[in-house]
Write a protein that holds these residues in place. Sequence first.
Motif: not given
Length: 183
Positions: A113-117
Motif C-alpha cells: 500500500k503506497v501513498v504519495s510523499e
Amino acid sequence: MKQYSDFILTTAPTIEGYRIIGQYGLVFGETVFKHGFMSRLGAGLSDAVDAISWGSREMSGSMGLIEDARQYAFDKMIAEAKNRGANAIIAIDSDNTFGGDVMYISLYGTAVKVVSEREYENQIAAEREAAAQRQAEKERQAQEQKARVDELRRRRAAGEFAREEKLLSDIESIDSVAEIWKL
C-alpha cells in the motif's frame, strides 16, 4: 514502472515519489496456456505474412499469444494484491517456460500500500496538529482546575468556610499523593 488506472506495477523495490505504508506479502500471477492447433495455425500464418511482407524476424502472431498469456498472469496477480488491500506491486519478476504447445508464465512481486510523499507529509502534519490540539486542551483543563483550587484556597484564607472546604482538603490530599508518586 507501469501504472494501471488505480494500480502501480514496478520491478524496482521502491516507487519514487511514494511512501510504502503497508506490506501484504508475495503475490503471484501464474498461467499455463495451451495454444491449440487453430491458435498456432493463426499465429503461424501471421508470422509467415510478417516474414514475407516486412522481412521481420519477430513473429507477431506468436508474440500475440505470449502477450495474451502475460496479460492474463498480470490480471491474476493484480486481483490477488487488490484482495489483500494493496494498491501497488513492487519488485516484480517472472519465470517463463515454453515447450511444445504449452506456455507457463509466472509473475510475482510484493503487494504494498503506497501513498504519495505529499499525501504522507500532509497526514503526518494533520496527526501532529491533532496531537497539539489534544495537548492544548489538556493544558486548558489543568489551568481551569488550578483556578478552581486557587479560588477555594483564597476563600478559605478569607475565612469563608463552605462545603468547598471538604473538596479542597480532598484535592490537596490527592495532589500530595500525586506528588509523592512523581518521585
